[in-house]
Structures are given as structure tokens and as C-alpha cells.
Design a protein around this motif. Sequence first.
Motif, PDB file in Angstrom:
ATOM      1  N   HIS A 162      53.298  63.352  17.871  1.00 13.15           N
ATOM      2  CA  HIS A 162      53.848  62.401  18.939  1.00 13.15           C
ATOM      3  C   HIS A 162      53.319  62.911  20.150  1.00 13.15           C
ATOM      4  O   HIS A 162      52.871  61.848  21.120  1.00 13.15           O
ATOM      5  N   ASN A 165      49.733  61.635  20.494  1.00  7.21           N
ATOM      6  CA  ASN A 165      49.892  60.212  20.678  1.00  7.21           C
ATOM      7  C   ASN A 165      49.909  59.698  22.267  1.00  7.21           C
ATOM      8  O   ASN A 165      49.247  58.875  22.612  1.00  7.21           O
ATOM      9  N   ASN A 166      50.723  60.349  22.976  1.00  9.49           N
ATOM     10  CA  ASN A 166      50.809  60.010  24.182  1.00  9.49           C
ATOM     11  C   ASN A 166      49.466  60.337  24.970  1.00  9.49           C
ATOM     12  O   ASN A 166      48.921  59.504  25.896  1.00  9.49           O
ATOM     13  N   VAL A 203      42.942  59.058  16.826  1.00  4.32           N
ATOM     14  CA  VAL A 203      43.908  57.959  16.278  1.00  4.32           C
ATOM     15  C   VAL A 203      44.086  58.271  14.705  1.00  4.32           C
ATOM     16  O   VAL A 203      45.511  58.445  14.277  1.00  4.32           O
ATOM     17  N   VAL A 206      45.947  61.565  13.940  1.00  3.70           N
ATOM     18  CA  VAL A 206      47.297  61.438  14.328  1.00  3.70           C
ATOM     19  C   VAL A 206      47.960  60.840  13.104  1.00  3.70           C
ATOM     20  O   VAL A 206      49.102  61.155  12.463  1.00  3.70           O
ATOM     21  N   GLN A 207      47.399  59.603  12.515  1.00  4.63           N
ATOM     22  CA  GLN A 207      48.035  58.990  11.497  1.00  4.63           C
ATOM     23  C   GLN A 207      48.239  59.621  10.242  1.00  4.63           C
ATOM     24  O   GLN A 207      49.094  59.729   9.630  1.00  4.63           O
ATOM     25  N   GLN A 216      55.364  58.026   9.494  1.00  3.21           N
ATOM     26  CA  GLN A 216      54.293  57.036   9.754  1.00  3.21           C
ATOM     27  C   GLN A 216      55.037  55.848   9.516  1.00  3.21           C
ATOM     28  O   GLN A 216      55.887  55.779   8.450  1.00  3.21           O
ATOM     29  N   GLY A 486      55.708  55.751  17.443  1.00  6.47           N
ATOM     30  CA  GLY A 486      54.766  56.006  16.327  1.00  6.47           C
ATOM     31  C   GLY A 486      55.622  56.767  15.142  1.00  6.47           C
ATOM     32  O   GLY A 486      54.968  57.330  14.222  1.00  6.47           O
ATOM     33  N   GLN A 502      52.973  49.751  17.466  1.00  7.95           N
ATOM     34  CA  GLN A 502      52.415  51.176  16.935  1.00  7.95           C
ATOM     35  C   GLN A 502      51.858  51.929  17.827  1.00  7.95           C
ATOM     36  O   GLN A 502      50.731  51.485  18.563  1.00  7.95           O
ATOM     37  N   LYS A 503      52.351  53.291  18.074  1.00 11.07           N
ATOM     38  CA  LYS A 503      51.441  53.972  18.925  1.00 11.07           C
ATOM     39  C   LYS A 503      50.656  54.873  18.332  1.00 11.07           C
ATOM     40  O   LYS A 503      50.918  55.078  17.103  1.00 11.07           O
ATOM     41  N   PRO A 504      49.399  55.264  18.826  1.00  6.71           N
ATOM     42  CA  PRO A 504      48.929  54.820  20.271  1.00  6.71           C
ATOM     43  C   PRO A 504      48.369  53.594  20.126  1.00  6.71           C
ATOM     44  O   PRO A 504      47.489  53.138  19.175  1.00  6.71           O
TER      45      PRO A 504
END
Length: 517
Positions: A162, A165-166, A203, A206-207, A216, A486, A502-504
Motif C-alpha cells: 500500500h 503504491n503511493n 507496479v 506490487v501486484q 488484489q 489497491g 486501481q492504484k497505482p
Amino acid sequence: MKSDDIDELRRSREQFRLLVQGVADYAIYMLDPEGNVSSWNSGAERIKGYRPDEIVGLHYSRFFAPEDVERREPWSNLAAARASGRLETEGWRVRKDGSRFWAHVVLDRIDDDDGQFVGFAKVTRDVTEQRNTALALEQARNALFQSQKLEAVGQLTGGVAHDFNNLLMAIHGNLDLLTQRDDLPDRARPLVANALSGVRRGVALVQRMLAFARRQQLHLAPVLLPDLVHGMADLVRTSLGPSVLVEASFPLSLPPVMADANQLELCLLNLAVNARDAMPDGGTLTISARAESVQDGRALGIGPGHYVRLSLADTGEGMDEATLSRATEPFFTTKGVGKGTGLGLSMVHGIVQQCGGALRLSSTRPGGTTVDIWLPVAGALGLGADAPLAIAPPTHYAASMDGQATSILVVDDDPLVLSTTVEMLCFAGYEAIGASSGAQALKMLDASPSVSVVLTDHAMPGMTGVELASRLAKTRPDLHVVLASGYAELPDHTPGIHARLQKPYGREELLAALRFA
């Protein structure tokens, strides 16, 4: 010795014989100095299966497993008991019918009144049931420990993802804005492009982390596995190279499964690449599936019901037991530095669990590895037979607004994300303002009636994005709310939310979500 003493001794011996003979739960018998059976009680007959006339005079080594006899364990036990006076041990023993049981054994040295060694007293107890109970308890404890460990790692991973993501949001958004500037030097454009490429890799990482943490966002829909596998056949063959032969085998009537088609494709591609790496000299990857009815799925972590078992089997190097036991742990990899993140199998495991299924690995070294994935049949989850099938998941948006929004309120507790999103919207021609919390957003909306769209993050302290949307649905039903998140634990139908992001996200994803808000 007086006759009365002799009679008393005779009676004592007879009582002792009856006592020993009457014990049915213990095999109690004597051995001569060479290890031959010289007495036999009813417990020995019950446990080992021999009648006295079948065993007395024979060597006790016949009670041992062949591999123990080969390494001379019966004789080494006799020597140890004779030297120390007593030996206590456990191990497999063999009955007359050839079946095995786990025995607790006590072997004592027997001396006569003059101190001369005359043989052994042996007591054997069948403790197979107790051993199995202890092993089952230990396995349950280990399973609980592993579950708690993975849950803790999952929570940590989800939190890190999280925050990551930011960070990616801020970097991606600002790099996107740089690419739109006319005054960006030509020499700088390839540098920005390389940075964006790095962000995209971040990205993807992160996923995978979110997939392992089961946070997710998935879009579940009925999927036909044969169509999905055949549709990605060219991609799989290109990724694996000419040295790997891919074979697919499916029954003619295979029910659809409930899954996220795009994520399932990613899972299959990851598993196929793992198989390729396990076959450096080439080999065969076989993809197959069959319908299965699961009655007791506790060992797999799934409930009873109808499933499709998808299998990927390679002819590679295989894994030893130590590697196999850790294969689905996050960040564990046997590949060299820079050749893998260690999140491939854990990502697959997380996605499959989110779909309501299970994953199991089996491997021999050498011999290859098989990955079995159980996915729930779509009809088993309450969907009718005429439910629409999907190879790609449908994108759910609310009805479009008439014309573009002119004023947008962005709500996010991360100042980097907030300032970047506001800047991207202003650059695209919107009037955008920012709020750092749900409470501040409500105050600003009271003072700004011209705002027609609210773009809010979900994970915020004090008031979440879902809670803000619910409040606005009652006080400002004219507002269109876009929820950026996210995470996957949000319900599909949340009051007041018209679109999701969806983030990011980058500039294109942001503007696309607003067009459908």
C-alpha cells in the motif's frame, strides 16, 4: 528347603505365570542368551499374531523389518541390553501377517541367583495409534504455525505494498506530466521513458505482493479453461522457446470455473516460465484439466463442492523435500540473483485462494514437478448454466455523465499522491482541488457546491473512502464518486461509488475513470 516353602514358591510362580499370561495389552516373553524365544504370553500372541507353538525356539529377529535385520539391529540391541542391563527403544516391528506396527520396547538382562547371565525379559507394546495421534497433532501445530506465519507476512506485505503504491503513484504521475510538456529537452525524454519503465516494473511487483497478501482486486467471472489456454498458446510458446514442447489436453465437456481471467493467464504464464527454468535442456510441459467433486477439502483448505483441477506437469529437474516445503513462501527462490523475485508461486497461491480454490505442488528429483490448481465450478457458486462466459473480465462502470466534469475534489491522506493527482487533473483541463481527509472533504464540499466529482482514496485514517461515499450518497446524491484503491476486500456494490480506479494509476487510467464516472 521345606515342603511348605517349596509349595509356596510353586504357588508364587504359578500366580506370576497366570499374571503374565493374562496381560493382553503387552507382549511379555523371555529370550535365551542367543535371542531365541523361550516363553510367550497371550499379549504377545494378540499383538504379533504367533501362537506359542509357532514361535517358541525361533529367533526374535523375525519381528524386525527387513531393513533393520540387514543392519543387524536385533543383535546390536541384545548386546546393548546385556552390557548396560536395560534397553528402551521404539521402532517398526512386523507381525506374522507381514503388517507393521510401531512398538515401544523394553529389553532387560536377566541373571540367576548366582549372578550368571541367563537371557532377556522383553516387553513390547503396540503404540501405533498413539504415535499417529502425536504425528497428527504435530502436523496440525505446524500447519497452524505456517498459517499464522503466512498471515503475518501477508499483512506486512499488504501494508508495504500500500505504501509502495503511493510512492509509485507520485513518481508515475509526475513522470507522466513531464512527457506532456513541450519544453522537455529531447535528451531528457529517453531518461524519462526509462524511469517510467522502471515504475511499470515496480507496479508489477506490487501486484504480485498484493496477490500474495490476497488484497488484489479481482473481477470474477465464468471462464472456460480450454479457451483461455488455447488463447494464450502463442504467448506461452514464445515465452518458453523452441526447446520446450507444450501439450494441452482437456475433456470435451469441461464446466466453466469462477476466476479472474487476466490474473489466471498471469498465473499460468508464471508457472510455465518456472517449468521452463526447471528444464534447461528442454522438455515437455503438459497442461490438462478435469472436473472433480471434493467431499473433504480440509487438507487443501477448500470446502466440499464441485471443482475443476487444472494441472501443469513438467519433465524438469524437480525439487527436493526441503525446497518443495518452502516453494510457495514469499521471496523464496532457487534462481540466481536478478533472475527472480521469489513472488511467482506465492502470487499464484494468493490469486487461486482469492478465487476460492487451492494450489498443491508435488515433485520428485529427478522426475519433474506438477502444479495442481483447484478452481470452483461457476455453477457451483449459484450461477446458472446460461451465465455469460468471459475470457477477459468485464469492466464495470456506472453510466457516463453528460459532458466532462469541470470541478473535481481529490481526497487522499498522502500529500505526494494528492498533489500529483491534482496537478494531473489541472494539466488535463479540469478544475481540481485537494483534501487530506474525509472530514476536510465534507467541509470543502459545503463551501464548494460547484464540485461535481469526488476522487477519493479508500485507506484513510478517520474516515475511509467507502464511508465518505456513503455519507455523500445521502447528503449530495448529485455527486459522482470515484474510489481509488489497491485493495481487494471492498464489496462489489458499494453505495455512492460510481467508478473504481486501481492504484497505482497513471494519467491515462485516471482520465479514463473520470470519463466513465
